[in-house]
Design an enzyme around this catalytic site. Structure first.
Site, PDB file in Angstrom:
ATOM      1  N   GLU A 171       0.826  -1.203   0.000  1.00 13.72           N
ATOM      2  CA  GLU A 171       0.000   0.000   0.000  1.00 13.72           C
ATOM      3  C   GLU A 171       0.859   1.250   0.000  1.00 13.72           C
ATOM      4  O   GLU A 171       2.041   1.214   0.303  1.00 13.72           O
ATOM      5  CB  GLU A 171      -0.934   0.031   1.211  1.00 13.72           C
ATOM      6  CG  GLU A 171      -0.359  -0.460   2.526  1.00 13.72           C
ATOM      7  CD  GLU A 171       0.834   0.296   3.042  1.00 13.72           C
ATOM      8  OE1 GLU A 171       0.824   1.534   2.982  1.00 13.72           O
ATOM      9  OE2 GLU A 171       1.788  -0.339   3.518  1.00 13.72           O
ATOM     10  N   GLU A 314       4.527  -0.495   2.066  1.00 12.41           N
ATOM     11  CA  GLU A 314       4.672  -0.660   0.616  1.00 12.41           C
ATOM     12  C   GLU A 314       4.548  -2.107   0.158  1.00 12.41           C
ATOM     13  O   GLU A 314       4.384  -2.376  -1.022  1.00 12.41           O
ATOM     14  CB  GLU A 314       6.017  -0.123   0.094  1.00 12.41           C
ATOM     15  CG  GLU A 314       6.242   1.353   0.248  1.00 12.41           C
ATOM     16  CD  GLU A 314       7.552   1.809  -0.387  1.00 12.41           C
ATOM     17  OE1 GLU A 314       8.177   1.030  -1.146  1.00 12.41           O
ATOM     18  OE2 GLU A 314       7.971   2.947  -0.116  1.00 12.41           O
TER      19      GLU A 314
END
Length: 350
Positions: A171, A314
């Site tokens: 994300e 991430e």
């Protein structure tokens, strides 16, 4: 697939495939069960895919990118514009997760599921231009919550059709440790003080403000922990919904999906609250440094492979375990058996 259709397609693991995978491990010329969790995971992957011929060669990390209105409350160290900057770095291959994926031969696929601005990242699954500030009003409508989850389901379908054998969730969204802490507090009935950390970096004063914002917002909206969509819509984020959809879509398509850290774990918790059977298809990568991480893993019944004090996000934790899973599958698929080497097999000790 719609959310309802997806949940209807999720079935228990294939026990026959798991039995065959266990027999294969037992036949390999090494002490029984000596690779521990690596053996367990390969067996589970066989159960997920329905085949003892374990193939996880093509792997994709789906990075859901979205902005969060609660950033207006000053709960982050940096501004909302960083979301778009890093999202475009995903396309350029310059983020930390990109570098890790490049090293282990995986693809990183960013998706704009709700950034405040349009970028070069695909926008066909965008739900809205960021959520609303949940300190003042619900983060999103219930319809938007469903759409965010269905964006992740769509990505799982798309990547499965392209031949991906394993997915992972990542994300990018400034403020998403705030949304994640709020959702985790509701789902696990824990005080925000227990479930909230410093995220990408906050002073002690900033952390107190973040905790109070979450506490006040939960009191304002009273999300129903028995209604996962209510929790997502009132105090969640589009990125969390999108990742939950990847977990559900992967389970429906019989694809293993690797969780990243704290935010990804909250998305997994959302997916499992929507469909408990989806838990069987989720692999835990690491224990995030965020304080709620262990509690969420316990709630999911998951053991993580890595304990490395990571908290970058991430999808970096998921990328870090890809090589470990590759090695486990390589040993499983290629190592000689006791029969090949004309050796007596190890026996189970009673």
């Amino acid at each position: 697939m719609t959310l309802e259709e997806t949940i209807g397609k999720i079935t228990p693991l294939d026990k026959e495939a798991m039995k065959s995978a266990q027999e294969r491990w037992n036949s390999i010329a090494k002490p029984l069960h000596s690779l521990g969790m690596l053996e367990e995971l390969v067996i589970r992957i066989a159960g997920m895919t329905g085949s003892a011929a374990v193939d996880i060669g093509k792997k994709g990390l789906v990075a859901m990118c979205a902005d969060n209105g609660v950033v207006a409350e000053g709960v982050t160290q940096c501004g909302q514009e960083i979301t778009a900057v890093v999202a475009e770095e995903f396309l350029e291959g310059n983020s930390t997760a990109c570098k890790m994926c490049q090293h282990c031969g995986a693809d990183l696929i960013p998706v704009d599921v709700g950034m405040a601005v349009d970028t070069k990242v695909r926008t066909d699954l965008k739900v809205a231009y960021g959520t609303r500030n949940f300190a003042k009003e619900p983060a999103m409508t219930r319809e938007q919550a469903v759409r965010s989850i269905e964006a992740g389901i769509h990505m799982a379908e798309e990547l499965a059709a392209q031949g991906y054998r394993m997915l992972a969730t990542g994300e990018m969204g400034i403020g998403n440790t705030t949304t994640s802490s709020a959702m985790a507090s509701v789902f696990l009935e824990q005080a925000p003080e227990i479930m909230t950390g410093r995220g990408a970096g906050l002073t002690s004063q900033g952390l107190e403000k973040k905790i109070q914002t979450i506490k006040n917002s939960i009191e304002l909206h009273r999300p129903d922990k028995e209604d996962p969509l209510d929790v997502l819509s009132k105090v969640g984020g589009f990125d969390i919904g999108g990742m939950a959809g990847v977990f559900l879509g992967g389970a429906a398509l019989k694809l293993p999906v690797v969780m990243d850290g704290f935010i990804s774990c909250v998305a997994a918790l959302l997916a499992v609250r929507l469909c408990p059977a989806a838990a069987d298809y989720i692999i835990a990568s690491h224990v995030s440094k965020e304080p709620a991480a262990r509690l969420i893993l316990e709630a999911l019944g998951k053991k993580a492979l890595l304990h490395a004090d990571m908290c970058l996000g991430e999808g970096t934790g998921a990328a870090a375990v890809f090589p470990v899973l590759d090695m486990a599958a390589m040993v499983y698929n290629t190592m000689s058996t006791f029969g090949d080497m004309q050796m007596e097999s190890y026996q189970e000790l009673k």
